[in-house]
Design a protein around this motif. Structure first.
Motif, PDB file in Angstrom:
ATOM      1  N   GLU A 138       0.750  -1.594   0.303  1.00  0.00           N
ATOM      2  CA  GLU A 138      -0.504  -0.184   0.131  1.00  0.00           C
ATOM      3  C   GLU A 138       1.039   1.357   0.511  1.00  0.00           C
ATOM      4  N   ARG A 139       2.572   1.089   0.779  1.00  0.00           N
ATOM      5  CA  ARG A 139       3.109   2.317   0.731  1.00  0.00           C
ATOM      6  C   ARG A 139       3.902   2.160  -0.998  1.00  0.00           C
ATOM      7  N   PHE A 140       3.507   1.507  -2.002  1.00  0.00           N
ATOM      8  CA  PHE A 140       4.272   1.012  -2.591  1.00  0.00           C
ATOM      9  C   PHE A 140       4.894   2.710  -3.577  1.00  0.00           C
ATOM     10  N   PRO A 141       5.158   3.780  -3.444  1.00  0.00           N
ATOM     11  CA  PRO A 141       5.506   4.835  -3.927  1.00  0.00           C
ATOM     12  C   PRO A 141       5.094   4.884  -5.440  1.00  0.00           C
ATOM     13  N   LEU A 142       4.948   3.722  -6.061  1.00  0.00           N
ATOM     14  CA  LEU A 142       4.710   4.009  -8.215  1.00  0.00           C
ATOM     15  C   LEU A 142       3.258   3.672  -7.644  1.00  0.00           C
ATOM     16  N   HIS A 143       2.868   4.219  -8.676  1.00  0.00           N
ATOM     17  CA  HIS A 143       1.148   3.712  -8.548  1.00  0.00           C
ATOM     18  C   HIS A 143       0.420   2.265  -9.178  1.00  0.00           C
ATOM     19  N   PRO A 144      -0.294   1.691  -9.391  1.00  0.00           N
ATOM     20  CA  PRO A 144      -0.394   0.827 -10.340  1.00  0.00           C
ATOM     21  C   PRO A 144      -0.584   1.359 -11.777  1.00  0.00           C
ATOM     22  N   ALA A 145      -0.692   2.290 -11.741  1.00  0.00           N
ATOM     23  CA  ALA A 145      -1.002   2.397 -13.434  1.00  0.00           C
ATOM     24  C   ALA A 145       0.478   2.669 -14.766  1.00  0.00           C
ATOM     25  N   ARG A 146       0.640   3.343 -13.792  1.00  0.00           N
ATOM     26  CA  ARG A 146       2.647   3.507 -14.019  1.00  0.00           C
ATOM     27  C   ARG A 146       3.006   2.159 -13.808  1.00  0.00           C
ATOM     28  N   ILE A 147       2.762   1.661 -12.703  1.00  0.00           N
ATOM     29  CA  ILE A 147       3.439  -0.217 -13.084  1.00  0.00           C
ATOM     30  C   ILE A 147       3.202  -1.240 -14.403  1.00  0.00           C
ATOM     31  N   TYR A 148       1.617  -0.795 -14.837  1.00  0.00           N
ATOM     32  CA  TYR A 148       1.007  -0.985 -16.059  1.00  0.00           C
ATOM     33  C   TYR A 148       2.041  -0.997 -16.793  1.00  0.00           C
ATOM     34  N   GLU A 149       2.505   0.689 -16.729  1.00  0.00           N
ATOM     35  CA  GLU A 149       2.989   1.158 -18.423  1.00  0.00           C
ATOM     36  C   GLU A 149       3.934   0.825 -18.277  1.00  0.00           C
ATOM     37  N   ALA A 150       5.156   0.744 -16.602  1.00  0.00           N
ATOM     38  CA  ALA A 150       6.401   0.155 -17.084  1.00  0.00           C
ATOM     39  C   ALA A 150       6.551  -1.238 -17.479  1.00  0.00           C
ATOM     40  N   LEU A 151       5.646  -2.848 -16.519  1.00  0.00           N
ATOM     41  CA  LEU A 151       5.366  -3.643 -17.237  1.00  0.00           C
ATOM     42  C   LEU A 151       5.712  -3.798 -19.250  1.00  0.00           C
ATOM     43  N   LYS A 152       4.688  -3.286 -19.421  1.00  0.00           N
ATOM     44  CA  LYS A 152       4.558  -2.549 -20.639  1.00  0.00           C
ATOM     45  C   LYS A 152       6.073  -2.788 -21.405  1.00  0.00           C
ATOM     46  N   ALA A 153       6.609  -1.216 -21.249  1.00  0.00           N
ATOM     47  CA  ALA A 153       7.483  -1.101 -21.544  1.00  0.00           C
ATOM     48  C   ALA A 153       9.096  -1.953 -21.732  1.00  0.00           C
ATOM     49  N   GLY A 154       8.337  -2.419 -20.515  1.00  0.00           N
ATOM     50  CA  GLY A 154       9.767  -3.816 -19.781  1.00  0.00           C
ATOM     51  C   GLY A 154       9.964  -4.903 -21.122  1.00  0.00           C
ATOM     52  N   THR A 155       8.608  -4.889 -21.190  1.00  0.00           N
ATOM     53  CA  THR A 155       7.785  -6.754 -22.443  1.00  0.00           C
ATOM     54  C   THR A 155       8.606  -5.896 -23.958  1.00  0.00           C
ATOM     55  N   GLU A 156       8.144  -4.850 -23.880  1.00  0.00           N
ATOM     56  CA  GLU A 156       8.735  -4.238 -25.211  1.00  0.00           C
ATOM     57  C   GLU A 156      10.051  -4.322 -25.428  1.00  0.00           C
ATOM     58  N   ARG A 157      11.111  -3.853 -24.618  1.00  0.00           N
ATOM     59  CA  ARG A 157      11.731  -4.014 -24.393  1.00  0.00           C
ATOM     60  C   ARG A 157      13.042  -5.336 -24.653  1.00  0.00           C
ATOM     61  N   ALA A 158      12.010  -6.075 -24.163  1.00  0.00           N
ATOM     62  CA  ALA A 158      12.984  -7.259 -23.963  1.00  0.00           C
ATOM     63  C   ALA A 158      12.877  -8.139 -24.995  1.00  0.00           C
ATOM     64  N   THR A 159      11.506  -7.800 -25.703  1.00  0.00           N
ATOM     65  CA  THR A 159      11.340  -8.751 -27.563  1.00  0.00           C
ATOM     66  C   THR A 159      11.930  -8.330 -27.979  1.00  0.00           C
ATOM     67  N   LEU A 160      12.995  -6.991 -28.612  1.00  0.00           N
ATOM     68  CA  LEU A 160      13.086  -5.859 -29.545  1.00  0.00           C
ATOM     69  C   LEU A 160      14.690  -6.132 -29.270  1.00  0.00           C
ATOM     70  N   GLU A 161      15.049  -6.374 -27.734  1.00  0.00           N
ATOM     71  CA  GLU A 161      16.392  -6.107 -27.757  1.00  0.00           C
ATOM     72  C   GLU A 161      17.211  -7.499 -27.342  1.00  0.00           C
ATOM     73  N   HIS A 162      16.660  -8.550 -27.503  1.00  0.00           N
ATOM     74  CA  HIS A 162      16.964 -10.298 -27.345  1.00  0.00           C
ATOM     75  C   HIS A 162      17.156 -10.291 -29.098  1.00  0.00           C
ATOM     76  N   PRO A 163      16.394 -10.702 -29.697  1.00  0.00           N
ATOM     77  CA  PRO A 163      14.908 -10.224 -29.777  1.00  0.00           C
ATOM     78  C   PRO A 163      13.807 -11.795 -29.492  1.00  0.00           C
ATOM     79  N   LEU A 164      13.221 -11.635 -29.285  1.00  0.00           N
ATOM     80  CA  LEU A 164      12.398 -12.448 -29.044  1.00  0.00           C
ATOM     81  C   LEU A 164      11.596 -12.673 -30.162  1.00  0.00           C
ATOM     82  N   ARG A 165      10.398 -13.462 -30.077  1.00  0.00           N
ATOM     83  CA  ARG A 165       8.907 -14.288 -30.977  1.00  0.00           C
ATOM     84  C   ARG A 165       8.396 -13.548 -30.110  1.00  0.00           C
ATOM     85  N   SER A 166       7.850 -12.142 -32.024  1.00  0.00           N
ATOM     86  CA  SER A 166       6.468 -11.571 -30.503  1.00  0.00           C
ATOM     87  C   SER A 166       5.538 -12.819 -31.224  1.00  0.00           C
ATOM     88  N   ASN A 167       4.321 -13.129 -30.571  1.00  0.00           N
ATOM     89  CA  ASN A 167       3.242 -13.361 -30.939  1.00  0.00           C
ATOM     90  C   ASN A 167       1.805 -12.537 -30.471  1.00  0.00           C
TER      91      ASN A 167
END
Ligand code: SF4
Lengths: 194, 298
Positions: B83-112
């Motif tokens: 409850e006291r984690f300083p980043l709001h879930p809306a921003r956590i979601y954005e960060a997870l999405k950005a991280g998923t994209e980065r991993a896919t492009l940088e490795h690269p991984l197959r995009s499904n």
């Protein structure tokens, strides 16, 4: 249960030797194929630009890196679920002389009869074991229909590819059929006691 | 404040990018042990062949630093947010999405990722409502746990829901799970983890089934009635003889996990979600100050 080493393309005589449950290791050339590739061949009536006679087809959509015009390097190559593509079994054998299909999860019973009649087999790979499979593919020699990427027609040169298990042989025997029949029996017995 | 936000979003994005690739390559110890045990207890020739190939494959993935399985799946994350984690879930979601994209492009991984109707690719393993995130909120805590569970289609296609009636009782639940796994045969790459969700509502039962597959092997449900159902289903499922890759044998499942929610007096939903032998998962613990600790076993 015997063990075999077969080089593809193979003859009908090679295929007729195989019995359900046998182990097979493959050398030579195999052809990667998937849903869209076969939809183009059969539903859209476009003949494949690679020779499929005697071929072993692999159900795959590989992870690759482009290294030049029409040239690709492997990253990770694995196998997809075969059952979706069962309806192509008979025409692959009858029209193009395909001898073997390699995939995961097996083919439904409707594949048994054409495989018996045409002298074809289904070879089961270990689904998901792509790291190993990738090391057994020596080179991507040819790619046709690149616009279907990754569901193109791929020609791979392989060595020690396997171990594969004969899931459906050319004598009317299917491990999938037998396992399912036995499991249904056991299920009845379990349900009677729980 | 904004400086902290930026750092945390970056930390979560970096964690997601790392977790996605790492989970695809380095499977957890409990799974390695379960596969090794399975290979010891399997007696059928074909089953032993499959299991020893799986073990060889895991080793090759380690030495070649390659993916264990080619299906990079859809990225599913489970977040436990203090409850006291300083980043709001809306921003956590954005960060997870950005991280998923980065991993896919940088490795690269197959995009499904594709649009469900047009079947056109929607992005580097992202799209509308992709990745999928499960949320849990934890009082009196300032941390964040992110678990990444890439989910392959071979096993996800073997998902089943039945609205049993109360008169079907627990027996109805067991019957449905057994029939589902026998019907799935070799398609979901057995032996894996059978996740079962019971109770709640139709959608929630399936959500719980997905939670169940993300648990480490060897964990038991804290409710003793539910734990007993886990044990019984594990035994019964292995009596079916489906075996490794559906080629027949003693080991059909590595484990059965059940999660439950209380439900309406006239409901008895049961959902089955299958996780293949490549039951990939990896976790990051993120502190309020942005320190990230990776954990393969959680
Ligand atoms: S079901 Fe799992 S192990 Fe099998 S191919 Fe798909 S992701 Fe890989």
């Amino acid at each position: 249960m015997a063990s075999h080493r077969i080089t593809f393309p193979a003859s009908e005589a090679d295929i007729r030797e195989l019995r359900a449950g046998d182990e097979v290791v493959v050398d030579g050339h195999i052809v990667g194929i998937r849903d869209r590739t076969q939809i183009r061949i059969f539903d859209q009536g476009v003949p494949p630009p690679l020779d499929l006679s005697g071929a072993l087809l692999l159900h795959t959509a590989p992870n690759v890196r482009k290294v030049g015009e029409g040239r690709y390097e492997k990253i990770c190559i694995g196998t997809t679920t075969s059952a979706r593509m069962v309806r192509f079994t008979e025409p692959l054998g009858a029209q193009y002389g395909v001898r073997a299909i390699c995939g995961k999860g097996g083919l439904p019973d409707e594949a048994i009869e054409p495989m018996r009649r045409l002298g074809m087999v289904y070879l089961a790979i270990v689904g998901g074991a792509a790291a190993l499979e990738t090391t057994q593919i020596e080179e991507i020699e040819e790619v046709a229909w690149e616009e279907l990427m990754p569901e193109c027609l791929w020609k791979f040169r392989v060595r020690d590819f396997g171990p594969l298990t004969v899931g459906i042989d050319s004598h009317g025997s299917s491990l999938y059929h037998d396992v399912q029949e036995q499991a249904q029996e056991r299920l009845k017995e379990i349900l009677a006691r729980i | 404040m904004s400086v902290v936000d930026v750092d945390l979003a970056g930390a979560v994005e970096g964690a997601a990018a790392h977790l996605y690739v790492w989970s695809l390559k380095d499977i957890p110890q409990d799974l390695r042990d379960a596969l090794a045990d399975a290979s010891e207890r399997e007696t059928s020739v074909t089953g032993r062949r499959v299991l020893s190939t799986i073990l060889r494959n895991v080793e090759v993935a380690d030495t070649e630093r390659n993916l264990v399985c080619q299906d990079t799946g859809i990225a599913v994350y489970t977040c436990r947010v203090g409850e006291r984690f300083p980043l709001h879930p809306a921003r956590i979601y954005e960060a997870l999405k950005a991280g998923t994209e980065r991993a896919t492009l940088e490795h690269p991984l197959r995009s499904n990722a594709v649009h469900t109707i047009t079947r056109e690719n929607t992005g580097p393993n992202t799209g509308h409502r992709l990745p999928i995130v499960h949320w849990e909120f934890v009082p009196d805590w300032d941390g964040l746990d992110v678990k990444c569970v890439p989910k392959g289609s071979g096993s996800e296609n073997m998902s089943f829901l039945k609205m049993c009636v109360p008169a079907d009782g627990v027996r109805g639940i067991k019957q449905f799970v057994l029939e589902s796994i026998v019907g799935a045969g070799g398609k979901p790459c057995p032996p894996g983890i059978v996740g079962v969700g019971i109770g709640g509502s139709a959608d929630y039962a399936m959500y719980l089934a997905k939670e169940a597959i993300a648990r480490p092997i060897g964990t038991r449900n804290p409710d003793r009635h539910v734990a007993q159902l886990e044990d019984e289903l594990f035994e019964l499922l292995n009596e079916t003889g489906i075996g490794p890759m559906g080629l027949g044998g003693d080991v059909t499942v590595l484990q059965c996990h059940v999660e439950h929610a209380d439900t309406h007096m006239t409901l008895n939903p049961v959902a089955v979600n299958y996780q293949c032998w490549a039951a990939r998962r990896a976790t990051a613990h993120v502190s309020a100050s942005g320190d990230v600790e990776y954990d393969r076993e959680a």
